[in-house]
Design a protein around this motif. Structure first.
Motif, PDB file in Angstrom:
ATOM      1  N   GLN A  39      13.200  60.271  60.112  1.00  0.00           N
ATOM      2  CA  GLN A  39      14.450  59.925  60.763  1.00  0.00           C
ATOM      3  C   GLN A  39      15.622  60.572  60.024  1.00  0.00           C
ATOM      4  N   SER A  40      16.810  60.078  60.277  1.00  0.00           N
ATOM      5  CA  SER A  40      18.018  60.660  59.697  1.00  0.00           C
ATOM      6  C   SER A  40      18.129  60.358  58.201  1.00  0.00           C
ATOM      7  N   GLN A  41      19.101  61.003  57.572  1.00  0.00           N
ATOM      8  CA  GLN A  41      19.345  60.807  56.144  1.00  0.00           C
ATOM      9  C   GLN A  41      19.767  59.370  55.861  1.00  0.00           C
ATOM     10  N   GLN A  42      20.549  58.780  56.741  1.00  0.00           N
ATOM     11  CA  GLN A  42      21.004  57.403  56.549  1.00  0.00           C
ATOM     12  C   GLN A  42      19.826  56.434  56.555  1.00  0.00           C
ATOM     13  N   ASP A  43      18.870  56.654  57.440  1.00  0.00           N
ATOM     14  CA  ASP A  43      17.684  55.798  57.473  1.00  0.00           C
ATOM     15  C   ASP A  43      16.851  55.981  56.204  1.00  0.00           C
ATOM     16  N   ALA A  44      16.798  57.183  55.685  1.00  0.00           N
ATOM     17  CA  ALA A  44      16.052  57.436  54.449  1.00  0.00           C
ATOM     18  C   ALA A  44      16.689  56.702  53.273  1.00  0.00           C
ATOM     19  N   VAL A  45      18.024  56.666  53.235  1.00  0.00           N
ATOM     20  CA  VAL A  45      18.717  55.960  52.158  1.00  0.00           C
ATOM     21  C   VAL A  45      18.458  54.461  52.263  1.00  0.00           C
ATOM     22  N   GLN A  46      18.508  53.919  53.474  1.00  0.00           N
ATOM     23  CA  GLN A  46      18.238  52.490  53.652  1.00  0.00           C
ATOM     24  C   GLN A  46      16.804  52.141  53.269  1.00  0.00           C
ATOM     25  N   LEU A  47      15.874  52.993  53.617  1.00  0.00           N
ATOM     26  CA  LEU A  47      14.479  52.789  53.228  1.00  0.00           C
ATOM     27  C   LEU A  47      14.327  52.869  51.717  1.00  0.00           C
ATOM     28  N   PHE A  48      15.028  53.796  51.080  1.00  0.00           N
ATOM     29  CA  PHE A  48      15.007  53.941  49.624  1.00  0.00           C
ATOM     30  C   PHE A  48      15.529  52.688  48.943  1.00  0.00           C
ATOM     31  N   LEU A  49      16.597  52.122  49.474  1.00  0.00           N
ATOM     32  CA  LEU A  49      17.200  50.936  48.867  1.00  0.00           C
ATOM     33  C   LEU A  49      16.296  49.714  48.949  1.00  0.00           C
ATOM     34  N   GLN A  50      15.380  49.687  49.905  1.00  0.00           N
ATOM     35  CA  GLN A  50      14.477  48.544  50.039  1.00  0.00           C
ATOM     36  C   GLN A  50      13.476  48.450  48.889  1.00  0.00           C
ATOM     37  N   TYR A  51      13.313  49.509  48.131  1.00  0.00           N
ATOM     38  CA  TYR A  51      12.375  49.506  47.004  1.00  0.00           C
ATOM     39  C   TYR A  51      12.983  48.908  45.735  1.00  0.00           C
ATOM     40  N   PHE A  52      14.216  48.427  45.807  1.00  0.00           N
ATOM     41  CA  PHE A  52      14.896  47.880  44.645  1.00  0.00           C
ATOM     42  C   PHE A  52      15.251  46.418  44.885  1.00  0.00           C
ATOM     43  N   PRO A  53      15.450  45.668  43.801  1.00  0.00           N
ATOM     44  CA  PRO A  53      15.830  44.258  43.967  1.00  0.00           C
ATOM     45  C   PRO A  53      17.204  44.139  44.623  1.00  0.00           C
ATOM     46  N   PRO A  54      17.512  42.987  45.209  1.00  0.00           N
ATOM     47  CA  PRO A  54      18.769  42.823  45.954  1.00  0.00           C
ATOM     48  C   PRO A  54      20.035  43.123  45.144  1.00  0.00           C
ATOM     49  N   PHE A  55      20.057  42.812  43.854  1.00  0.00           N
ATOM     50  CA  PHE A  55      21.261  43.060  43.072  1.00  0.00           C
ATOM     51  C   PHE A  55      21.481  44.545  42.780  1.00  0.00           C
ATOM     52  N   LEU A  56      20.494  45.378  43.062  1.00  0.00           N
ATOM     53  CA  LEU A  56      20.591  46.806  42.769  1.00  0.00           C
ATOM     54  C   LEU A  56      20.522  47.645  44.048  1.00  0.00           C
ATOM     55  N   ARG A  57      20.781  47.055  45.186  1.00  0.00           N
ATOM     56  CA  ARG A  57      20.673  47.783  46.454  1.00  0.00           C
ATOM     57  C   ARG A  57      21.986  48.457  46.832  1.00  0.00           C
ATOM     58  N   ASP A  58      22.505  49.195  45.912  1.00  0.00           N
ATOM     59  CA  ASP A  58      23.697  50.003  46.126  1.00  0.00           C
ATOM     60  C   ASP A  58      23.392  51.390  45.577  1.00  0.00           C
ATOM     61  N   ILE A  59      23.590  52.413  46.394  1.00  0.00           N
ATOM     62  CA  ILE A  59      23.199  53.761  45.986  1.00  0.00           C
ATOM     63  C   ILE A  59      23.995  54.222  44.767  1.00  0.00           C
ATOM     64  N   ALA A  60      25.260  53.801  44.668  1.00  0.00           N
ATOM     65  CA  ALA A  60      26.067  54.175  43.504  1.00  0.00           C
ATOM     66  C   ALA A  60      25.529  53.505  42.235  1.00  0.00           C
ATOM     67  N   ALA A  61      25.162  52.235  42.338  1.00  0.00           N
ATOM     68  CA  ALA A  61      24.626  51.531  41.179  1.00  0.00           C
ATOM     69  C   ALA A  61      23.313  52.158  40.710  1.00  0.00           C
ATOM     70  N   ILE A  62      22.462  52.542  41.648  1.00  0.00           N
ATOM     71  CA  ILE A  62      21.193  53.174  41.291  1.00  0.00           C
ATOM     72  C   ILE A  62      21.441  54.535  40.645  1.00  0.00           C
ATOM     73  N   THR A  63      22.375  55.295  41.192  1.00  0.00           N
ATOM     74  CA  THR A  63      22.673  56.621  40.651  1.00  0.00           C
ATOM     75  C   THR A  63      23.229  56.524  39.234  1.00  0.00           C
ATOM     76  N   TYR A  64      24.204  55.636  39.037  1.00  0.00           N
ATOM     77  CA  TYR A  64      24.793  55.503  37.708  1.00  0.00           C
ATOM     78  C   TYR A  64      23.807  54.895  36.713  1.00  0.00           C
ATOM     79  N   SER A  65      22.966  53.977  37.172  1.00  0.00           N
ATOM     80  CA  SER A  65      21.929  53.434  36.294  1.00  0.00           C
ATOM     81  C   SER A  65      20.942  54.522  35.878  1.00  0.00           C
ATOM     82  N   THR A  66      20.616  55.397  36.808  1.00  0.00           N
ATOM     83  CA  THR A  66      19.721  56.509  36.488  1.00  0.00           C
ATOM     84  C   THR A  66      20.359  57.438  35.464  1.00  0.00           C
ATOM     85  N   LEU A  67      21.644  57.722  35.631  1.00  0.00           N
ATOM     86  CA  LEU A  67      22.339  58.577  34.664  1.00  0.00           C
ATOM     87  C   LEU A  67      22.387  57.940  33.281  1.00  0.00           C
ATOM     88  N   ILE A  68      22.724  56.659  33.222  1.00  0.00           N
ATOM     89  CA  ILE A  68      22.809  55.962  31.936  1.00  0.00           C
ATOM     90  C   ILE A  68      21.438  55.898  31.271  1.00  0.00           C
TER      91      ILE A  68
END
Length: 111
Positions: A39-68
């Motif tokens: 499907q579209s890129q937006q659907d891929a991002v939503q599917l990606f976010l489902q693999y994380f706990p609810p408090f971390l379901r923000d793409i910015a938080a995941i990106t910055y956590s990955t960098l840190i």
């Protein structure tokens, strides 16, 4: 003295492995989701976010956590590499190179 050094090395290995596991997890999940998402890129991002706990379901938080976590892994694995020898030094070098590549990939995705 030798027991203290062994304990220090063991703690260093554990402290390096935990953030490295998170960094690898995010990259593998993104690779799998983006590869098999028809499907579209937006659907891929939503599917990606489902693999994380609810408090971390923000793409910015995941990106910055990955960098840190990548920066932590780079620092800790370089210390590990200096302190150890033999096979463990090779493992630390592989982790160090992987963390550098992942941080470059993450920064490239931010552009």
């Amino acid at each position: 003295m030798k027991i203290k050094q062994f304990r220090y090395k063991k703690i260093l290995i554990i402290l390096t492995s935990i953030p490295f596991a998170f960094v690898i997890y995010t990259q593998i999940v993104w690779a799998v989701v983006s590869t098999y998402s028809s499907q579209s890129q937006q659907d891929a991002v939503q599917l990606f976010l489902q693999y994380f706990p609810p408090f971390l379901r923000d793409i910015a938080a995941i990106t910055y956590s990955t960098l840190i976590c990548s920066i932590m892994v780079i620092v800790l694995s370089s210390i590990w590499r200096k302190k150890d020898s033999g096979n463990n030094k090779v493992i630390a070098t592989i982790i160090l190179i992987s963390a550098i590549l992942i941080i470059l990939l993450t920064l490239f995705q931010l552009m």
